[in-house]
Scaffold this motif. Structure first.
Motif, PDB file in Angstrom:
ATOM      1  N   TYR A   1       0.840  -1.205   0.000  1.00 47.61           N
ATOM      2  CA  TYR A   1       0.000   0.000   0.000  1.00 47.61           C
ATOM      3  C   TYR A   1       0.880   1.261   0.000  1.00 47.61           C
ATOM      4  CZ  TYR A   1      -4.114  -2.807   1.164  1.00 47.61           C
ATOM      5  OH  TYR A   1      -5.122  -3.712   1.137  1.00 47.61           O
ATOM      6  N   PRO A   2       0.417   2.327  -0.694  1.00 45.01           N
ATOM      7  CA  PRO A   2       1.204   3.570  -0.725  1.00 45.01           C
ATOM      8  C   PRO A   2       1.602   4.089   0.661  1.00 45.01           C
ATOM      9  CG  PRO A   2      -0.577   3.699  -2.313  1.00 45.01           C
ATOM     10  CD  PRO A   2      -0.777   2.408  -1.551  1.00 45.01           C
ATOM     11  N   HIS A   3       0.688   3.986   1.652  1.00 43.49           N
ATOM     12  CA  HIS A   3       1.028   4.549   2.960  1.00 43.49           C
ATOM     13  C   HIS A   3       2.098   3.737   3.709  1.00 43.49           C
ATOM     14  CE1 HIS A   3      -2.581   1.972   3.757  1.00 43.49           C
ATOM     15  NE2 HIS A   3      -1.788   1.528   4.707  1.00 43.49           N
ATOM     16  N   ASP A   4       2.458   2.583   3.165  1.00 44.31           N
ATOM     17  CA  ASP A   4       3.569   1.804   3.744  1.00 44.31           C
ATOM     18  C   ASP A   4       4.862   1.978   2.942  1.00 44.31           C
ATOM     19  OD1 ASP A   4       2.021   0.704   5.817  1.00 44.31           O
ATOM     20  OD2 ASP A   4       1.268  -0.875   4.481  1.00 44.31           O
ATOM     21  N   CYS A   5       4.818   2.903   1.957  1.00 45.51           N
ATOM     22  CA  CYS A   5       5.985   3.113   1.086  1.00 45.51           C
ATOM     23  C   CYS A   5       6.709   4.399   1.466  1.00 45.51           C
ATOM     24  CB  CYS A   5       5.541   3.260  -0.374  1.00 45.51           C
ATOM     25  SG  CYS A   5       4.914   1.734  -1.099  1.00 45.51           S
ATOM     26  N   LEU A   6       8.028   4.368   1.313  1.00 45.10           N
ATOM     27  CA  LEU A   6       8.874   5.540   1.547  1.00 45.10           C
ATOM     28  C   LEU A   6       9.680   5.818   0.278  1.00 45.10           C
ATOM     29  CD1 LEU A   6      10.428   7.639   3.281  1.00 45.10           C
ATOM     30  CD2 LEU A   6      11.891   5.762   4.052  1.00 45.10           C
ATOM     31  N   VAL A   7       9.584   7.071  -0.189  1.00 44.92           N
ATOM     32  CA  VAL A   7      10.291   7.478  -1.412  1.00 44.92           C
ATOM     33  C   VAL A   7      11.513   8.317  -1.047  1.00 44.92           C
ATOM     34  CG1 VAL A   7      10.100   8.940  -3.476  1.00 44.92           C
ATOM     35  CG2 VAL A   7       8.199   7.430  -2.833  1.00 44.92           C
ATOM     36  N   PHE A   8      12.623   8.078  -1.745  1.00 41.06           N
ATOM     37  CA  PHE A   8      13.827   8.925  -1.625  1.00 41.06           C
ATOM     38  C   PHE A   8      13.956   9.723  -2.913  1.00 41.06           C
ATOM     39  CE2 PHE A   8      14.678   5.479   1.349  1.00 41.06           C
ATOM     40  CZ  PHE A   8      15.212   6.163   2.440  1.00 41.06           C
ATOM     41  N   GLU A   9      13.953  11.030  -2.809  1.00 42.83           N
ATOM     42  CA  GLU A   9      13.929  11.915  -3.994  1.00 42.83           C
ATOM     43  C   GLU A   9      14.836  13.123  -3.818  1.00 42.83           C
ATOM     44  OE1 GLU A   9      13.104  13.027  -6.862  1.00 42.83           O
ATOM     45  OE2 GLU A   9      11.785  11.507  -7.668  1.00 42.83           O
TER      46      GLU A   9
ATOM     47  N   LEU B   1      15.867   5.002  10.101  1.00 47.87           N
ATOM     48  CA  LEU B   1      14.507   4.933   9.561  1.00 47.87           C
ATOM     49  C   LEU B   1      13.522   4.507  10.635  1.00 47.87           C
ATOM     50  CD1 LEU B   1      14.253   3.257   6.042  1.00 47.87           C
ATOM     51  CD2 LEU B   1      14.280   5.669   6.674  1.00 47.87           C
ATOM     52  N   LYS B   2      13.930   3.518  11.426  1.00 49.01           N
ATOM     53  CA  LYS B   2      13.047   3.011  12.487  1.00 49.01           C
ATOM     54  C   LYS B   2      12.750   4.129  13.486  1.00 49.01           C
ATOM     55  CE  LYS B   2      14.175  -1.905  12.343  1.00 49.01           C
ATOM     56  NZ  LYS B   2      15.109  -2.943  12.798  1.00 49.01           N
ATOM     57  N   SER B   3      13.755   4.946  13.810  1.00 51.23           N
ATOM     58  CA  SER B   3      13.516   5.998  14.790  1.00 51.23           C
ATOM     59  C   SER B   3      12.569   7.061  14.237  1.00 51.23           C
ATOM     60  CB  SER B   3      14.839   6.618  15.257  1.00 51.23           C
ATOM     61  OG  SER B   3      15.309   7.532  14.317  1.00 51.23           O
ATOM     62  N   TRP B   4      12.577   7.256  12.913  1.00 48.29           N
ATOM     63  CA  TRP B   4      11.686   8.258  12.320  1.00 48.29           C
ATOM     64  C   TRP B   4      10.271   7.712  12.055  1.00 48.29           C
ATOM     65  CZ3 TRP B   4      15.739  10.263   8.210  1.00 48.29           C
ATOM     66  CH2 TRP B   4      16.559  11.206   8.831  1.00 48.29           C
ATOM     67  N   TYR B   5      10.171   6.400  11.751  1.00 43.80           N
ATOM     68  CA  TYR B   5       8.891   5.886  11.243  1.00 43.80           C
ATOM     69  C   TYR B   5       8.249   4.788  12.110  1.00 43.80           C
ATOM     70  CZ  TYR B   5       9.707   8.666   7.074  1.00 43.80           C
ATOM     71  OH  TYR B   5       9.896   9.709   6.220  1.00 43.80           O
ATOM     72  N   SER B   6       8.685   4.629  13.348  1.00 41.33           N
ATOM     73  CA  SER B   6       8.030   3.589  14.155  1.00 41.33           C
ATOM     74  C   SER B   6       6.890   4.178  14.958  1.00 41.33           C
ATOM     75  CB  SER B   6       9.042   2.936  15.060  1.00 41.33           C
ATOM     76  OG  SER B   6       9.880   2.126  14.268  1.00 41.33           O
TER      77      SER B   6
END
Ligand code: B16
Ligand code: MG
Length: 217
Positions: A161-169, A212-217
């Motif tokens: 699902y999109p809300h479980d995706c992380l984009v690097f741009e 990443l875990k510290s930002w997105y958990s």
């Protein structure tokens, strides 16, 4: 962690091909008789080839017919392709391989989401194709960033699902595309140029899964 997949832009995130795009567009501008600076080139990042040409012609205040535009775009691309033919794995940006391997070893899926029609050839030259579970590039999309199509197709191909995706741009158009698609987004570069990214990092040299875990958990 709520992130199940990471989607990577190519130019400016995995490799620095922006300078090859710049050299090729600069040659077109030189031939047309106007100057094109590296500052001007910032406007072309993440934008499709034909839209890039429109911006270039606007900078040079030049109006031409569609047939000539197509010829100029083809000339620019031939020049660009001649540069990328010489690319080697040494040009992969610092920390990218280590970070991709860390994601993969922890069960996070990986996709490429690039506006470039030359993406597959670049991945091949830098020998990194096998690190991606899905590759969506400029040959597979009809709507350019900031439309979310390129990233949404990546999410569908990965089955996430999109809300479980992380984009690097690294481009504003790409960050807008990720956010328009309902995805998380980390900007690569300087925060003043990357509005609406959740976090901005200079590159992957110090990026880790723990961060990443510290930002997105
Ligand atoms: P091509 P990305 C983009 O790649 C570039 O940032 C942009 O400058 C370029 O015009 C576009 O690809 C199209 O590239 O002419 O090779 O099809 O940043 O989305 O990986
Ligand atoms: Mg980019």
């Amino acid at each position: 962690m709520k992130i199940k997949a990471c989607l990577f832009d190519l130019d400016g995130v995995v490799v620095d091909t922006a300078r090859y795009h710049y050299l090729a567009w600069k040659k077109i501008a030189d031939d047309l008789g106007f100057s094109f600076s590296e500052h001007d080139n910032e406007r072309l990042k993440g934008v499709s080839r034909m839209e890039s040409l429109d911006i270039l012609l606007e900078i040079g205040k030049i109006k031409i017919d569609i047939k000539t535009k197509e010829e100029l775009a083809a000339t620019k691309n031939s020049l660009y392709v001649s540069y990328i033919q010489k690319m080697t794995p040494d040009e992969i940006l610092p920390g990218v391989i280590r970070f991709l391997d860390e994601l993969h070893n922890n069960g996070i899926l990986i996709a490429l989401g690039s506006a470039s029609k030359n993406a597959m050839s670049i991945l091949d030259k830098i020998n990194i194709t096998q690190k991606f579970d899905a590759v969506i590039d400029g040959t597979k999309v009809s709507k350019a960033k900031p439309d979310p199509e390129v990233f949404l197709k990546g999410a569908i191909e990965l089955g996430i699902y999109p809300h479980d995706c992380l984009v690097f741009e690294d481009a504003q158009a790409g960050i807008d595309a990720a956010r328009n698609g309902g995805m998380h987004c980390i900007g690569i570069g300087q925060s003043e140029n990357l509005k609406n990214a959740e976090f901005v990092i200079p590159g992957f040299a110090k990026m880790t899964l723990d961060q990443l875990k510290s930002w997105y958990s």
